[in-house]
Design a protein around this motif. Structure first.
Motif, PDB file in Angstrom:
ATOM      1  N   ASN A   9     -21.223 -34.010  19.779  1.00  0.00           N
ATOM      2  CA  ASN A   9     -22.409 -33.395  19.173  1.00  0.00           C
ATOM      3  C   ASN A   9     -22.036 -32.176  18.332  1.00  0.00           C
ATOM      4  O   ASN A   9     -22.560 -31.991  17.242  1.00  0.00           O
ATOM      5  N   VAL A  10     -21.136 -31.357  18.847  1.00  0.00           N
ATOM      6  CA  VAL A  10     -20.710 -30.175  18.099  1.00  0.00           C
ATOM      7  C   VAL A  10     -19.970 -30.606  16.830  1.00  0.00           C
ATOM      8  O   VAL A  10     -20.189 -30.032  15.760  1.00  0.00           O
ATOM      9  N   ALA A  11     -19.130 -31.626  16.944  1.00  0.00           N
ATOM     10  CA  ALA A  11     -18.390 -32.107  15.774  1.00  0.00           C
ATOM     11  C   ALA A  11     -19.351 -32.650  14.715  1.00  0.00           C
ATOM     12  O   ALA A  11     -19.190 -32.366  13.521  1.00  0.00           O
ATOM     13  N   LYS A  12     -20.351 -33.408  15.142  1.00  0.00           N
ATOM     14  CA  LYS A  12     -21.325 -33.962  14.192  1.00  0.00           C
ATOM     15  C   LYS A  12     -22.161 -32.855  13.567  1.00  0.00           C
ATOM     16  O   LYS A  12     -22.488 -32.911  12.377  1.00  0.00           O
ATOM     17  N   GLU A  13     -22.516 -31.854  14.358  1.00  0.00           N
ATOM     18  CA  GLU A  13     -23.294 -30.739  13.823  1.00  0.00           C
ATOM     19  C   GLU A  13     -22.458 -29.963  12.797  1.00  0.00           C
ATOM     20  O   GLU A  13     -22.966 -29.564  11.742  1.00  0.00           O
ATOM     21  N   THR A  14     -21.183 -29.785  13.099  1.00  0.00           N
ATOM     22  CA  THR A  14     -20.282 -29.095  12.169  1.00  0.00           C
ATOM     23  C   THR A  14     -20.115 -29.901  10.882  1.00  0.00           C
ATOM     24  O   THR A  14     -20.120 -29.337   9.786  1.00  0.00           O
ATOM     25  N   GLN A  32     -26.845 -31.843   0.278  1.00  0.00           N
ATOM     26  CA  GLN A  32     -27.362 -30.695   1.022  1.00  0.00           C
ATOM     27  C   GLN A  32     -28.417 -31.150   2.031  1.00  0.00           C
ATOM     28  O   GLN A  32     -28.383 -30.762   3.199  1.00  0.00           O
ATOM     29  N   ALA A  33     -29.323 -31.995   1.595  1.00  0.00           N
ATOM     30  CA  ALA A  33     -30.381 -32.492   2.483  1.00  0.00           C
ATOM     31  C   ALA A  33     -29.807 -33.366   3.594  1.00  0.00           C
ATOM     32  O   ALA A  33     -30.239 -33.287   4.749  1.00  0.00           O
ATOM     33  N   GLU A  34     -28.831 -34.194   3.243  1.00  0.00           N
ATOM     34  CA  GLU A  34     -28.198 -35.066   4.238  1.00  0.00           C
ATOM     35  C   GLU A  34     -27.504 -34.224   5.315  1.00  0.00           C
ATOM     36  O   GLU A  34     -27.618 -34.504   6.506  1.00  0.00           O
ATOM     37  N   GLY A  35     -26.791 -33.202   4.884  1.00  0.00           N
ATOM     38  CA  GLY A  35     -26.111 -32.325   5.833  1.00  0.00           C
ATOM     39  C   GLY A  35     -27.089 -31.580   6.723  1.00  0.00           C
ATOM     40  O   GLY A  35     -26.876 -31.456   7.930  1.00  0.00           O
ATOM     41  N   LYS A  36     -28.159 -31.107   6.138  1.00  0.00           N
ATOM     42  CA  LYS A  36     -29.175 -30.378   6.910  1.00  0.00           C
ATOM     43  C   LYS A  36     -29.817 -31.295   7.945  1.00  0.00           C
ATOM     44  O   LYS A  36     -30.062 -30.902   9.087  1.00  0.00           O
ATOM     45  N   ALA A  37     -30.074 -32.550   7.552  1.00  0.00           N
ATOM     46  CA  ALA A  37     -30.671 -33.519   8.473  1.00  0.00           C
ATOM     47  C   ALA A  37     -29.730 -33.826   9.635  1.00  0.00           C
ATOM     48  O   ALA A  37     -30.156 -33.885  10.795  1.00  0.00           O
ATOM     49  N   GLU A  38     -28.449 -34.027   9.331  1.00  0.00           N
ATOM     50  CA  GLU A  38     -27.463 -34.294  10.392  1.00  0.00           C
ATOM     51  C   GLU A  38     -27.363 -33.113  11.350  1.00  0.00           C
ATOM     52  O   GLU A  38     -27.309 -33.289  12.562  1.00  0.00           O
ATOM     53  N   GLN A  39     -27.344 -31.930  10.779  1.00  0.00           N
ATOM     54  CA  GLN A  39     -27.242 -30.724  11.584  1.00  0.00           C
ATOM     55  C   GLN A  39     -28.449 -30.592  12.513  1.00  0.00           C
ATOM     56  O   GLN A  39     -28.297 -30.334  13.709  1.00  0.00           O
ATOM     57  N   SER A  40     -29.622 -30.816  11.995  1.00  0.00           N
ATOM     58  CA  SER A  40     -30.851 -30.710  12.793  1.00  0.00           C
ATOM     59  C   SER A  40     -30.909 -31.780  13.874  1.00  0.00           C
ATOM     60  O   SER A  40     -31.287 -31.503  15.016  1.00  0.00           O
ATOM     61  N   ALA A  41     -30.528 -33.004  13.517  1.00  0.00           N
ATOM     62  CA  ALA A  41     -30.573 -34.105  14.478  1.00  0.00           C
ATOM     63  C   ALA A  41     -29.650 -33.833  15.662  1.00  0.00           C
ATOM     64  O   ALA A  41     -30.024 -34.071  16.821  1.00  0.00           O
ATOM     65  N   ASN A  42     -28.481 -33.330  15.394  1.00  0.00           N
ATOM     66  CA  ASN A  42     -27.541 -33.077  16.481  1.00  0.00           C
ATOM     67  C   ASN A  42     -27.922 -31.846  17.291  1.00  0.00           C
ATOM     68  O   ASN A  42     -27.683 -31.802  18.491  1.00  0.00           O
ATOM     69  N   ALA A  43     -28.533 -30.869  16.677  1.00  0.00           N
ATOM     70  CA  ALA A  43     -29.028 -29.717  17.432  1.00  0.00           C
ATOM     71  C   ALA A  43     -30.136 -30.160  18.382  1.00  0.00           C
ATOM     72  O   ALA A  43     -30.199 -29.724  19.541  1.00  0.00           O
ATOM     73  N   LEU A  44     -30.987 -31.052  17.902  1.00  0.00           N
ATOM     74  CA  LEU A  44     -32.064 -31.575  18.739  1.00  0.00           C
ATOM     75  C   LEU A  44     -31.503 -32.408  19.889  1.00  0.00           C
ATOM     76  O   LEU A  44     -31.963 -32.315  21.026  1.00  0.00           O
ATOM     77  N   LYS A  45     -30.486 -33.199  19.599  1.00  0.00           N
ATOM     78  CA  LYS A  45     -29.845 -34.012  20.628  1.00  0.00           C
ATOM     79  C   LYS A  45     -29.237 -33.118  21.711  1.00  0.00           C
ATOM     80  O   LYS A  45     -29.370 -33.393  22.905  1.00  0.00           O
ATOM     81  N   GLN A  46     -28.592 -32.029  21.297  1.00  0.00           N
ATOM     82  CA  GLN A  46     -28.013 -31.098  22.264  1.00  0.00           C
ATOM     83  C   GLN A  46     -29.088 -30.456  23.125  1.00  0.00           C
ATOM     84  O   GLN A  46     -28.913 -30.307  24.340  1.00  0.00           O
TER      85      GLN A  46
END
Length: 57
Positions: A9-14, A32-46
């Motif tokens: 999860n940390v690796a995906k968020e990074t 930029q939007a794709e990265g922000k979405a991935e970051q948010s999704a993994n933060a939510l998963k955590q």
């Protein structure tokens, strides 16, 4: 949540953060939007995993 799951999860968020920053630097709004979405999704998963861990105790 196991250590392996946390690391993934940390690796995906990074990875999402890197995509977001690269998108900002190159003025690529899609990246930029794709990265922000991935970051948010993994933060939510955590957050969900931490909630599950709290109820296990």
């Amino acid at each position: 949540m196991g250590v392996g799951d946390k690391a993934k999860n940390v690796a995906k968020e990074t990875k999402g953060k890197i995509k977001k920053e690269t998108g900002e630097a190159t003025d690529d709004r899609d990246l930029q939007a794709e990265g922000k979405a991935e970051q948010s999704a993994n933060a939510l998963k955590q957050a969900g995993e931490k909630t599950k861990d709290a109820f296990k105790k």
